[in-house]
Scaffold this motif. Structure first.
Motif, PDB file in Angstrom:
ATOM      1  N   VAL A 125      -3.445   8.782  13.486  1.00  0.00           N
ATOM      2  CA  VAL A 125      -2.527   8.476  12.381  1.00  0.00           C
ATOM      3  C   VAL A 125      -3.358   8.010  11.189  1.00  0.00           C
ATOM      4  O   VAL A 125      -3.534   6.799  10.967  1.00  0.00           O
ATOM      5  CB  VAL A 125      -1.506   7.390  12.777  1.00  0.00           C
ATOM      6  CG1 VAL A 125      -0.470   7.207  11.674  1.00  0.00           C
ATOM      7  CG2 VAL A 125      -0.823   7.743  14.091  1.00  0.00           C
ATOM      8  N   PRO A 126      -3.889   8.931  10.414  1.00  0.00           N
ATOM      9  CA  PRO A 126      -4.661   8.529   9.241  1.00  0.00           C
ATOM     10  C   PRO A 126      -3.781   7.740   8.266  1.00  0.00           C
ATOM     11  O   PRO A 126      -2.586   7.998   8.121  1.00  0.00           O
ATOM     12  CB  PRO A 126      -5.078   9.873   8.626  1.00  0.00           C
ATOM     13  CG  PRO A 126      -4.974  10.869   9.735  1.00  0.00           C
ATOM     14  CD  PRO A 126      -3.848  10.394  10.592  1.00  0.00           C
ATOM     15  N   THR A 306      13.919  -0.948   0.409  1.00  0.00           N
ATOM     16  CA  THR A 306      13.531  -1.693   1.613  1.00  0.00           C
ATOM     17  C   THR A 306      12.865  -0.765   2.624  1.00  0.00           C
ATOM     18  O   THR A 306      11.871  -1.128   3.272  1.00  0.00           O
ATOM     19  CB  THR A 306      14.756  -2.372   2.236  1.00  0.00           C
ATOM     20  OG1 THR A 306      15.338  -3.271   1.288  1.00  0.00           O
ATOM     21  CG2 THR A 306      14.383  -3.151   3.482  1.00  0.00           C
ATOM     22  N   ILE A 307      13.415   0.444   2.780  1.00  0.00           N
ATOM     23  CA  ILE A 307      12.810   1.422   3.700  1.00  0.00           C
ATOM     24  C   ILE A 307      11.403   1.780   3.233  1.00  0.00           C
ATOM     25  O   ILE A 307      10.449   1.807   4.021  1.00  0.00           O
ATOM     26  CB  ILE A 307      13.691   2.684   3.794  1.00  0.00           C
ATOM     27  CG1 ILE A 307      15.041   2.350   4.435  1.00  0.00           C
ATOM     28  CG2 ILE A 307      12.976   3.778   4.588  1.00  0.00           C
ATOM     29  CD1 ILE A 307      16.065   3.469   4.343  1.00  0.00           C
ATOM     30  N   LEU A 308      11.262   2.047   1.924  1.00  0.00           N
ATOM     31  CA  LEU A 308       9.952   2.437   1.400  1.00  0.00           C
ATOM     32  C   LEU A 308       8.961   1.276   1.436  1.00  0.00           C
ATOM     33  O   LEU A 308       7.754   1.500   1.603  1.00  0.00           O
ATOM     34  CB  LEU A 308      10.099   2.978  -0.025  1.00  0.00           C
ATOM     35  CG  LEU A 308      10.856   4.302  -0.137  1.00  0.00           C
ATOM     36  CD1 LEU A 308      11.022   4.707  -1.596  1.00  0.00           C
ATOM     37  CD2 LEU A 308      10.145   5.412   0.638  1.00  0.00           C
ATOM     38  N   GLU A 309       9.449   0.058   1.297  1.00  0.00           N
ATOM     39  CA  GLU A 309       8.565  -1.093   1.434  1.00  0.00           C
ATOM     40  C   GLU A 309       7.960  -1.136   2.837  1.00  0.00           C
ATOM     41  O   GLU A 309       6.749  -1.372   3.002  1.00  0.00           O
ATOM     42  CB  GLU A 309       9.331  -2.384   1.160  1.00  0.00           C
ATOM     43  CG  GLU A 309       8.500  -3.642   1.352  1.00  0.00           C
ATOM     44  CD  GLU A 309       9.324  -4.914   1.236  1.00  0.00           C
ATOM     45  OE1 GLU A 309       8.724  -5.991   1.074  1.00  0.00           O
ATOM     46  OE2 GLU A 309      10.566  -4.838   1.313  1.00  0.00           O
ATOM     47  N   GLU A 310       8.786  -0.897   3.847  1.00  0.00           N
ATOM     48  CA  GLU A 310       8.269  -0.883   5.211  1.00  0.00           C
ATOM     49  C   GLU A 310       7.305   0.282   5.418  1.00  0.00           C
ATOM     50  O   GLU A 310       6.282   0.144   6.098  1.00  0.00           O
ATOM     51  CB  GLU A 310       9.414  -0.827   6.218  1.00  0.00           C
ATOM     52  CG  GLU A 310       8.997  -0.898   7.670  1.00  0.00           C
ATOM     53  CD  GLU A 310       8.415  -2.251   8.073  1.00  0.00           C
ATOM     54  OE1 GLU A 310       8.000  -2.373   9.241  1.00  0.00           O
ATOM     55  OE2 GLU A 310       8.376  -3.186   7.239  1.00  0.00           O
ATOM     56  N   PHE A 311       7.622   1.432   4.837  1.00  0.00           N
ATOM     57  CA  PHE A 311       6.718   2.583   4.898  1.00  0.00           C
ATOM     58  C   PHE A 311       5.356   2.210   4.317  1.00  0.00           C
ATOM     59  O   PHE A 311       4.309   2.457   4.937  1.00  0.00           O
ATOM     60  CB  PHE A 311       7.337   3.748   4.124  1.00  0.00           C
ATOM     61  CG  PHE A 311       6.447   4.942   3.969  1.00  0.00           C
ATOM     62  CD1 PHE A 311       6.326   5.877   4.981  1.00  0.00           C
ATOM     63  CD2 PHE A 311       5.722   5.138   2.797  1.00  0.00           C
ATOM     64  CE1 PHE A 311       5.511   6.995   4.836  1.00  0.00           C
ATOM     65  CE2 PHE A 311       4.896   6.237   2.644  1.00  0.00           C
ATOM     66  CZ  PHE A 311       4.794   7.170   3.673  1.00  0.00           C
ATOM     67  N   ASP A 312       5.357   1.587   3.130  1.00  0.00           N
ATOM     68  CA  ASP A 312       4.092   1.215   2.486  1.00  0.00           C
ATOM     69  C   ASP A 312       3.379   0.094   3.230  1.00  0.00           C
ATOM     70  O   ASP A 312       2.151  -0.025   3.153  1.00  0.00           O
ATOM     71  CB  ASP A 312       4.352   0.789   1.039  1.00  0.00           C
ATOM     72  CG  ASP A 312       4.781   1.951   0.153  1.00  0.00           C
ATOM     73  OD1 ASP A 312       4.360   3.090   0.417  1.00  0.00           O
ATOM     74  OD2 ASP A 312       5.558   1.719  -0.801  1.00  0.00           O
ATOM     75  N   ASN A 313       4.114  -0.734   3.951  1.00  0.00           N
ATOM     76  CA  ASN A 313       3.480  -1.782   4.755  1.00  0.00           C
ATOM     77  C   ASN A 313       2.626  -1.201   5.872  1.00  0.00           C
ATOM     78  O   ASN A 313       1.635  -1.805   6.292  1.00  0.00           O
ATOM     79  CB  ASN A 313       4.543  -2.684   5.387  1.00  0.00           C
ATOM     80  CG  ASN A 313       5.157  -3.659   4.408  1.00  0.00           C
ATOM     81  OD1 ASN A 313       4.594  -3.936   3.357  1.00  0.00           O
ATOM     82  ND2 ASN A 313       6.325  -4.170   4.754  1.00  0.00           N
ATOM     83  N   VAL A 314       3.021  -0.035   6.362  1.00  0.00           N
ATOM     84  CA  VAL A 314       2.375   0.546   7.545  1.00  0.00           C
ATOM     85  C   VAL A 314       1.370   1.625   7.173  1.00  0.00           C
ATOM     86  O   VAL A 314       0.291   1.718   7.778  1.00  0.00           O
ATOM     87  CB  VAL A 314       3.451   1.123   8.501  1.00  0.00           C
ATOM     88  CG1 VAL A 314       2.814   1.862   9.672  1.00  0.00           C
ATOM     89  CG2 VAL A 314       4.352   0.010   9.007  1.00  0.00           C
ATOM     90  N   LEU A 315       1.686   2.461   6.191  1.00  0.00           N
ATOM     91  CA  LEU A 315       0.860   3.621   5.857  1.00  0.00           C
ATOM     92  C   LEU A 315       0.420   3.581   4.400  1.00  0.00           C
ATOM     93  O   LEU A 315       1.209   3.264   3.507  1.00  0.00           O
ATOM     94  CB  LEU A 315       1.635   4.920   6.105  1.00  0.00           C
ATOM     95  CG  LEU A 315       1.967   5.271   7.559  1.00  0.00           C
ATOM     96  CD1 LEU A 315       2.909   6.462   7.615  1.00  0.00           C
ATOM     97  CD2 LEU A 315       0.701   5.560   8.352  1.00  0.00           C
ATOM     98  N   ASP A 316      -0.813   3.953   4.182  1.00  0.00           N
ATOM     99  CA  ASP A 316      -1.351   4.135   2.836  1.00  0.00           C
ATOM    100  C   ASP A 316      -1.691   5.605   2.685  1.00  0.00           C
ATOM    101  O   ASP A 316      -2.732   6.065   3.142  1.00  0.00           O
ATOM    102  CB  ASP A 316      -2.595   3.270   2.636  1.00  0.00           C
ATOM    103  CG  ASP A 316      -3.201   3.434   1.248  1.00  0.00           C
ATOM    104  OD1 ASP A 316      -2.558   4.101   0.398  1.00  0.00           O
ATOM    105  OD2 ASP A 316      -4.306   2.912   1.024  1.00  0.00           O
ATOM    106  N   ILE A 317      -0.792   6.345   2.043  1.00  0.00           N
ATOM    107  CA  ILE A 317      -1.000   7.792   1.916  1.00  0.00           C
ATOM    108  C   ILE A 317      -1.267   8.197   0.470  1.00  0.00           C
ATOM    109  O   ILE A 317      -1.314   9.387   0.153  1.00  0.00           O
ATOM    110  CB  ILE A 317       0.217   8.573   2.452  1.00  0.00           C
ATOM    111  CG1 ILE A 317       1.463   8.300   1.598  1.00  0.00           C
ATOM    112  CG2 ILE A 317       0.472   8.240   3.921  1.00  0.00           C
ATOM    113  CD1 ILE A 317       2.585   9.272   1.829  1.00  0.00           C
TER     114      ILE A 317
END
Length: 375
Positions: A125-126, A306-317
């Motif tokens: 998971v890059p 809120t969904i995108l905040e959690e996305f950005d908390n986990v992945l840096d794409i």
């Protein structure tokens, strides 16, 4: 007018209805599926296409998910459905999550799974953030593009399995041996009603006894500016307190307390994170959960943030844009994951009440058909 004649009629052409059509056709039954829409338009095409095994409630639900995954894997190449990626990575950012993942590995459901360090997880998971402490890796789950897979499954059932699908046809009454429809009567020996979240149609009085409501969810499609090599679905700590396979573990309480203190807005909106990749490189991301008898049609941007905040908390794409936003609804119950009701000897009502239709419907259908026609 002479009525067409079939062994079994299925009302509803979502994944639950189509799963029953497959199980019945495999037994050699002459099957007709009746659906009011011109094409798949409900919950079955408004989801991740993520056939989720890992994290489903221990026992019957998990076993159904394992069986349904196997059915998906078997029929996908026959129906021309691409399995886009396989596996699941649950990224744990909070220290309270790690004992949960370790306890999960000790259960029957943890067989074949492992906990990866952040560095090992990045190979699969890059883009994982530095504060991800551990990753639960499972090989069991798979992903299809639901908006493509459901139409392809329908066509294959017609062309290869002999199922007749009647579109833009409303089933008005089941009175065996006839089903009265907007296109005229159909003569059948038995019927299975798979209404999705239409709780006020056929057998509304029977359905009302279960006290069901409806759940609305938010979904998005992201387009990264650079290629993202995501070869598995990704979830986060928020999913550990929603998916019962984790949430029912005794070790879940510590994480639950911390999230109540620090992430109350996410919990209030029922947000947890699932990220899956599409064949074109875009990412489908969600979701949220709001409950009402009639969910409103509005999609507040605050929930998406809120969904995108959690996305950005986990992945840096890197930079990305939101290409699509949509909502979906499904039937929901506080005391069960699915229901099978028998209003008459040769009639069943089947509703998945937990948003797990893509993950469990094939196994549920096999059980229902076995009950109706014998093992």
């Amino acid at each position: 007018m002479t009525a067409d004649s079939f062994d079994l009629a299925i009302v509803g052409a979502g994944i639950v209805g189509l799963a029953h059509a497959l199980a019945a056709a495999r037994r050699g039954l002459k099957v007709v599926v009746i659906d009011r829409d011109a094409q798949a338009n409900g919950a079955s095409v408004r989801n991740f296409g993520f056939v989720t095994v890992t994290g489903q409630q221990a026992g019957a639900c998990w076993r159904r998910a394992m069986r349904s995954r196997d059915v998906w894997a078997a029929i996908a190449p026959q129906a021309g459905i691409d399995v886009i990626h396989q596996g699941l990575a649950v990224a744990a950012r909070y220290p309270e999550s790690v004992p949960m993942l370790e306890a999960f590995l000790e259960t029957e459901m943890g067989e074949g799974c492992e906990i990866l360090t952040r560095d090992r997880a990045r190979e699969r998971v890059p883009g994982l953030r530095d504060d991800v402490q551990a990753v639960l890796w499972s090989p069991h789950d798979l992903r299809v593009e639901s908006r493509d897979a459901i139409p392809l499954l329908s066509r294959w059932l017609e062309s290869a399995m002999g199922v007749s699908i009647r579109r833009q046809t409303s089933a008005r009454e089941v009175s065996l041996p006839l089903i009265e429809t907007s296109a005229g009567p159909i003569r059948v020996e038995a019927a299975i009603v798979c209404p999705g979240d239409d709780l006020l149609g056929l057998y509304a009085d029977r359905i009302a006894a279960y006290g069901l409501t409806r759940c609305k969810l938010h979904m998005m499609r992201l387009r990264p500016q650079r290629e993202v090599r995501l070869e598995a679905a990704v979830m986060s700590d928020l999913g550990l307190v929603r998916y019962l396979g984790y949430a029912e573990l005794p070790q879940a309480e510590a994480l639950r307390r911390r999230l109540r203190d620090e992430r109350s807005a996410a919990l209030d909106d029922g947000v947890h994170l699932i990220v899956v990749r599409s064949a074109d490189g875009s990412l489908v991301v969600g979701d949220s959960h709001h409950y009402a008898d009639t969910p409103d049609p509005f999609a507040p941007d605050s929930v998406d943030r809120t969904i995108l905040e959690e996305f950005d908390n986990v992945l840096d794409i890197g930079p990305y844009s939101v290409a699509e936003r949509w909502t979906g609804t499904y039937a929901s119950a506080s005391d069960r994951l699915m229901l099978v009701d028998q209003p008459e000897e040769r009639v069943r009502i089947v509703i998945v009440t937990s948003g797990t239709g893509a993950s469990t419907a094939f196994a549920i259908a096999e059980e229902v058909i076995a009950d109706m026609y014998g093992t």
